[in-house]
Design an enzyme around this catalytic site. Sequence first.
Site, PDB file in Angstrom:
ATOM      1  N   LYS A 174       9.688  38.397 -89.510  1.00  0.00           N
ATOM      2  CA  LYS A 174      10.567  38.796 -90.528  1.00  0.00           C
ATOM      3  C   LYS A 174       9.745  39.806 -91.419  1.00  0.00           C
ATOM      4  CE  LYS A 174      12.473  34.128 -89.999  1.00  0.00           C
ATOM      5  NZ  LYS A 174      13.067  33.052 -90.474  1.00  0.00           N
ATOM      6  N   HIS A 219      21.036  37.867 -87.465  1.00  0.00           N
ATOM      7  CA  HIS A 219      20.264  36.709 -88.176  1.00  0.00           C
ATOM      8  C   HIS A 219      20.632  36.223 -89.321  1.00  0.00           C
ATOM      9  CE1 HIS A 219      16.893  34.345 -89.829  1.00  0.00           C
ATOM     10  NE2 HIS A 219      16.310  34.568 -88.345  1.00  0.00           N
ATOM     11  N   GLU A 269      19.564  35.431 -92.176  1.00  0.00           N
ATOM     12  CA  GLU A 269      19.057  35.775 -93.209  1.00  0.00           C
ATOM     13  C   GLU A 269      19.512  37.335 -93.589  1.00  0.00           C
ATOM     14  OE1 GLU A 269      15.035  35.668 -92.213  1.00  0.00           O
ATOM     15  OE2 GLU A 269      15.103  33.510 -92.349  1.00  0.00           O
ATOM     16  N   GLY A 297      13.050  27.739 -91.067  1.00  0.00           N
ATOM     17  CA  GLY A 297      11.912  27.585 -92.196  1.00  0.00           C
ATOM     18  C   GLY A 297      12.043  26.319 -93.050  1.00  0.00           C
ATOM     19  N   SER A 344      12.399  26.329 -87.050  1.00  0.00           N
ATOM     20  CA  SER A 344      11.078  25.254 -87.170  1.00  0.00           C
ATOM     21  C   SER A 344      10.721  24.891 -85.785  1.00  0.00           C
ATOM     22  CB  SER A 344      11.655  24.002 -87.824  1.00  0.00           C
ATOM     23  OG  SER A 344      12.003  24.515 -89.294  1.00  0.00           O
ATOM     24  N   GLY A 381      10.048  31.890 -85.870  1.00  0.00           N
ATOM     25  CA  GLY A 381       9.774  32.548 -87.313  1.00  0.00           C
ATOM     26  C   GLY A 381       8.193  32.207 -87.527  1.00  0.00           C
TER      27      GLY A 381
HETATM   28  P1  13P Z   1      11.150  29.539 -88.389  1.00  0.00           P
HETATM   29  O1  13P Z   1      10.869  29.022 -86.997  1.00  0.00           O
HETATM   30  O2  13P Z   1      10.305  30.147 -89.451  1.00  0.00           O
HETATM   31  O3  13P Z   1      12.093  28.332 -88.898  1.00  0.00           O
HETATM   32  O4  13P Z   1      12.382  30.780 -88.333  1.00  0.00           O
HETATM   33  C1  13P Z   1      13.250  30.615 -87.396  1.00  0.00           C
HETATM   34  C2  13P Z   1      14.007  31.855 -87.226  1.00  0.00           C
HETATM   35  O5  13P Z   1      14.659  32.283 -88.049  1.00  0.00           O
HETATM   36  C3  13P Z   1      13.837  32.858 -86.298  1.00  0.00           C
HETATM   37  O6  13P Z   1      14.664  33.861 -85.975  1.00  0.00           O
END
Ligand code: 13P
Length: 253
Positions: A14, A98, A100, A176, A216, A237
């Site tokens: 990210k 993604h 986001e 996350g 996660s 992530g």
């Molecule tokens: P996290 O592993 O921080 O939950 O993020 C997952 C993610 O969005 C990977 O693209």
Amino acid sequence: MKMSRQRIVAGNWKMNKTYEEGRALVKDIVGQLQPSEILVVLCPPFLHLNSISGQIKDVRSLKLGAQNCHQEGAGAYTGEVSAAMLQSVGVEYVILGHSERREYFGETDELIAKKIDATLKEGLRPIYCCGEKLDVREAGGHLDLVAAQIKTALFHLSAADFEKVVIAYEPVWAIGTGKTATSQQAQEMHVHIRSLIASKYDQQVAGLTSILYGGSCNPSNAKELFSQPDVDGGLIGGASLKAGDFVAIVNSF
Ligand code: 13P
């Protein structure tokens, strides 16, 4: 069938790590990673791609991925990066769709379909992200929503192109948050995705598609998730930002 599919662990950094921090992280990952058949894809911010490409060029199991690309080939699109530019520095994978990007940049599956085409045209492999928000799961609509995402973004592809796509199921409520999907929830969705692919293409294409879980995922839960027959790896992530945790996840198969 699982053994014939490529198992993949991809790290989505990210918007984290300065240039020097990124180089240090890659150095640590390269130092700790054991040779294996697991494909490990590092997806840092654009800024890092060229230098990391040099750092990993002699490590067979490590590949480079980007976190986005523009749908057009070139032109007056200030601030954007094309698939051809990514390809020119050794990128082989591109995360697309993604949650986001959908949430903060308004990306829709119609746009993502164009980005998928742009990456494939340059010989890059998309890692297509799909997944539902919490309210959709609570209302029982998660299977239909993910099916609709995949149909719109991917099902215009020929079988030959589809075979280059990696799918990442990332339930938005698990990203996350520290709240991982249970291995049963992941397996149920991955089976659903695979059966959709089989009905659009065929069993062979479906059987060969790598479907990753993201949300996660960490060294404590990766083994249980990866033990599911249709979970072919992870898109990581937060835990991809620490070499020890990331390599421990890779070693969880
Ligand atoms: P996290 O592993 O921080 O939950 O993020 C997952 C993610 O969005 C990977 O693209």
